[in-house]
Write a protein that holds these residues in place. Structure first.
Motif, mmCIF file in Angstrom:
data_model
loop_
_atom_site.group_PDB
_atom_site.id
_atom_site.type_symbol
_atom_site.label_atom_id
_atom_site.label_comp_id
_atom_site.label_asym_id
_atom_site.label_seq_id
_atom_site.Cartn_x
_atom_site.Cartn_y
_atom_site.Cartn_z
ATOM 1 N N GLN A 146 9.907 -120.940 26.338
ATOM 2 C CA GLN A 146 8.853 -121.729 25.694
ATOM 3 C C GLN A 146 9.282 -122.183 24.299
ATOM 4 O O GLN A 146 8.897 -123.267 23.848
ATOM 5 N N THR B 41 4.711 -122.398 17.690
ATOM 6 C CA THR B 41 4.441 -123.587 16.872
ATOM 7 C C THR B 41 4.461 -123.216 15.389
ATOM 8 O O THR B 41 5.022 -123.929 14.553
ATOM 9 N N LYS B 42 3.861 -122.055 15.090
ATOM 10 C CA LYS B 42 3.848 -121.595 13.704
ATOM 11 C C LYS B 42 5.272 -121.265 13.228
ATOM 12 O O LYS B 42 5.657 -121.598 12.105
ATOM 13 N N LEU C 159 9.410 -126.063 23.022
ATOM 14 C CA LEU C 159 8.635 -126.563 21.888
ATOM 15 C C LEU C 159 9.548 -127.071 20.778
ATOM 16 O O LEU C 159 9.101 -127.386 19.686
ATOM 17 N N SER D 194 2.758 -120.413 22.892
ATOM 18 C CA SER D 194 2.913 -121.717 22.259
ATOM 19 C C SER D 194 2.367 -121.726 20.830
ATOM 20 O O SER D 194 2.969 -122.340 19.949
ATOM 21 N N ALA D 195 1.237 -121.052 20.595
ATOM 22 C CA ALA D 195 0.658 -121.085 19.253
ATOM 23 C C ALA D 195 1.590 -120.383 18.258
ATOM 24 O O ALA D 195 1.906 -120.926 17.189
ATOM 25 N N GLN D 196 2.052 -119.170 18.623
ATOM 26 C CA GLN D 196 2.953 -118.432 17.732
ATOM 27 C C GLN D 196 4.228 -119.231 17.473
ATOM 28 O O GLN D 196 4.718 -119.311 16.344
ATOM 29 N N LYS E 144 8.039 -122.515 14.402
ATOM 30 C CA LYS E 144 8.810 -123.758 14.287
ATOM 31 C C LYS E 144 8.529 -124.432 12.942
ATOM 32 O O LYS E 144 9.443 -124.964 12.297
ATOM 33 N N ASP F 226 1.493 -116.817 27.237
ATOM 34 C CA ASP F 226 1.563 -118.113 26.552
ATOM 35 C C ASP F 226 1.825 -117.863 25.068
ATOM 36 O O ASP F 226 1.022 -117.227 24.397
ATOM 37 N N GLU G 259 5.509 -113.047 13.429
ATOM 38 C CA GLU G 259 4.359 -113.205 14.331
ATOM 39 C C GLU G 259 4.341 -112.119 15.398
ATOM 40 O O GLU G 259 5.370 -111.580 15.789
ATOM 41 N N PHE H 257 2.360 -110.813 19.263
ATOM 42 C CA PHE H 257 1.590 -111.269 20.419
ATOM 43 C C PHE H 257 1.127 -110.052 21.208
ATOM 44 O O PHE H 257 1.789 -109.008 21.176
#
Lengths: 290, 403
Positions: free
Chosen positions: B258, B233-234, B262, B229-231, B236, B227, B219, B221
């Motif tokens: 972060q 989450t993926k 998460l 969190s989206a990356q 994880k 932030d 991923e 950014f």
């Protein structure tokens, strides 16, 4: 894949709720006074750093620090209106000049905050960032707290609908000249909108800093997304902007599952552009009024 | 009459906009021949016997803390050199400009140094800004010494020498360590710039060679993101054993923090971490592993001993590579100035400095024993340290040769 989408939706809906709160605090000022108040980002940053400073350095309990910061931010917002926008408006300066003044305030504050606190990212120790698991979904404590944004938004809307001053605010937003001719104190109402919007920036800044850290650039980041949401939402209400902000946050997160993450922002704003091209007047006609 | 009023308003707006644009724009890139031809030759010796060189640092932005550490090394070296009477009879002076970690600001700052201040040599940091500064250096015959950027595209460039171990030599050390620990599922989260992209590709190649195949998540950014969190989450959801975090300064710390919040449990590691991650990451940084140029506390070389001990006295902490390579690069310039002056040349002429460097492409090693040699691709190979955050501090646990 389903788990991933559920988790991304949870992240998106919570971050979107924070965006919504920032959008409402920005919209409270933009929709009423029609100033593109980029300096709202400066108030947002100062509000967040003030909470940090009061809790970390002065050892004030967090709730009191927040209340004090809300008051200071409200005064700051009013001061910007009185010291910058009102004199410019009365000198018949075009909106572009007010906007430039606003940019100036944002840049100066970003620099001053950096000089005072350093450009590093700061965190409040009293607000731990921990994982919370609900079945297949994991979010952070900060994410969960972002949902409280809707409570604040509901309070604001209730105030606008039910109170006398709230009616003044709506009247000024709708038809400033008609409102003035009917005896609504427009100048005072402007001050109220700056005070309310600026005060509301503090809880938003706190939630932002909790999840991402306090940094001098936080104001600009927040205001970019919030102003986009408010503009798309249209000028006839605060809730459309809030809903657009929520949708924006959710799309931004869900896109991660489908496009390479480096293009997340680009894809989000491409959708924004498409919406703007299709509905240049914003979406609000389709939506409720407040 | 309303007309003149409207015109004057429009004029006022235009004036304000152009003023703002002028204030924000990079310094005008005055043509060297036009500015330098008639009045005075380019790179003319400054009055008072000073050798002014340029320095491009990240003084603001998410990697500002690295700029501060760079600056420690810079100031220490300049102070020492001047105490020793300067070089070639000239006092050393640094003209420091802020590149904010971005290529765009790097160009503006480099133009300022080259076209306005007319320095004959520039020390830079970071991949993006250095890469952007190199064509300006080559065009204006300015020696450019990269003291931080690791991207492979910085190699084999005229006028640019790299006092840094590049990503293809830096990342395999981390890949190999992870493989030896039995980790098999690797993920990467990298900044979307030259540094992030180059590092992640090098890691991926090394991982493939070790038999690991593809990364389970890869991923990116944007450079200014806060932030993740989206990356994360993926990432994880892909359930990696090990997560490579390629980011600068405090951004690396934010990601680590972060990620743990998460529920990412993978072992995290990444190149070139700084003390930033300890402050920002807090307890989440515990166990993080990084690789970078080794500062050997047991070095015997008197120069290295002096650097390590003076630094500790002056700044109250052990030096790490960003202060060290910057310190070395200033001393490299001193040696070049001395070499040019010894032959009766003009140290304010970038071309003569470059000739001196080409004649003797070595650099005194102030971080460990033994000189450092620039290879034909203009980079150095030197020992790397693997460090692990233990009890809130970086502890080197392995010194390895780069591959």
């Amino acid at each position: 894949m389903l788990d991933l989408l559920l988790n991304l939706a949870a992240v998106g809906l919570t971050v979107g709720s924070l965006y919504a709160l920032i959008a409402v605090s920005f919209g409270l000022i933009f929709n009423m006074t029609h100033v593109f108040h980029l300096a709202h980002g400066a108030v947002f940053t100062i509000g967040g750093y003030l909470v940090y400073w009061l809790t970390a350095t002065v050892n004030v309990p967090l709730p009191i620090a927040v209340l004090v910061s809300v008051a200071v931010a409200a005064v700051l917002g009013v001061a910007i209106e009185l010291g910058l926008y009102r004199p410019l408006r009365e000198a018949a300066a075009p909106p572009m000049i007010l906007f430039l003044g606003s940019v100036g305030v944002l840049i100066v504050v970003e620099g001053l905050v950096g000089l005072t606190f350093g450009t590093g990212s700061l965190t409040i120790a009293a607000l731990p960032l921990q994982p919370l698991t609900f079945g297949p979904v994991t979010i952070t404590t900060a994410n969960l707290a972002m949902l409280s944004g809707w409570l604040l938004i509901a309070l604001v809307v209730a105030y606008l609908v039910n109170s006398r001053n709230g009616r003044f605010l709506r009247a000024v937003a709708d038809q400033p000249r008609v409102a003035a001719s009917l005896g609504v104190p427009v100048r005072r109402t402007f001050l109220l909108s700056f005070a309310l919007g600026s005060g509301l920036a503090v809880p938003a800044a706190l939630l932002y800093g909790w999840s991402q850290g306090f940094a001098p650039t936080m104001g600009l980041n927040a205001i970019l997304i919030a102003s986009a949401a408010v503009i798309i939402g249209g000028r006839t209400g605060l809730l459309p902007g809030a809903v657009v902000a929520l949708v924006l946050g959710t799309i931004q997160a869900l896109l991660v599952a489908f496009v390479p993450t480096g293009w997340q922002d680009g894809a989000t704003f491409a959708i924004l552009l498409a919406v703007l091209l299709m509905r240049p007047q914003g979406l609000a006609e389709y939506a409720f009024r407040w | 009459m309303p007309m003149p009023l409207r015109i004057s308003r429009t004029l006022a707006t235009l004036l304000a906009v152009s003023f703002l644009a002028a204030a924000c724009a990079p310094a005008p890139a005055a043509s060297p021949t036009a500015a330098g031809g008639a009045a005075q030759p380019a790179n003319a010796p400054a009055a008072g016997g000073t050798f002014t060189f340029g320095v491009l640092l990240s003084l603001t932005g998410p990697a500002a803390a690295i700029g501060t550490v760079n600056r420690n090394g810079l100031e220490m070296a300049v102070e020492e050199i001047n105490q020793q009477g300067g070089a070639g009879g000239l006092k050393f002076e640094a003209n420091v400009q802020d590149h904010k970690g971005t290529a765009q600001d790097g160009v503006a700052a480099m133009n300022q140094l080259v076209n306005i201040s007319r320095v004959p040599a520039v020390i830079s940091t970071f991949s993006g800004p250095t890469l952007a500064a190199q064509p300006i250096a080559a065009q204006n015959k300015v020696v450019l010494i990269n003291s931080g950027g690791t991207d492979v595209s910085l190699l084999n460039k005229p006028w640019l020498y790299n006092n840094q171990v590049m990503a293809p030599n830096l990342m395999p050390a981390l890949a190999r360590y992870s493989w030896e620990q039995g980790f098999r599922k690797a993920a990467a989260l990298s900044s979307n710039d030259a540094y992030g992209d180059g590092s992640r590709k090098s890691f991926q190649e090394a991982w493939q060679k070790l038999g690991g195949g593809q990364l389970v998540a890869d991923e990116l950014f944007p450079l200014d993101a806060t932030d993740f969190s989206a990356q994360l989450t993926k990432i994880k959801a892909a359930n990696p054993d090990v997560l490579m975090v390629v980011a600068v300064g405090q951004t690396q710390g934010q990601i680590i923090k972060q990620a743990r919040a998460l529920g990412v449990t993978a072992q995290m590691l990444g190149p070139l971490a700084t003390n930033d991650i300890l402050g920002v990451g807090g307890p989440a940084a515990e166990g993080f592993i990084d690789s970078g140029i080794a500062v050997d506390p047991k070095a015997q070389d008197p120069g290295a001993r002096r650097f390590i001990e003076t630094y500790k006295q002056k700044y109250g902490s052990d030096p790490d590579w960003p202060s060290g390579t910057m310190y070395e690069s200033v001393y490299l310039l001193r040696d070049l100035v001395n070499a040019v002056a010894k032959q009766g040349g003009d140290p304010h002429d970038g071309e003569q400095l470059l000739k001196a460097l080409e004649a003797n492409p070595t650099l005194h090693n102030y971080l460990a024993d033994g000189n450092v040699q620039f290879g034909p691709d203009h980079s150095v190979l030197r020992k790397l340290a693997l460090r692990k955050v233990t009890n809130g501090a970086f502890q080197p646990f392995s010194i390895v040769d780069p591959q």
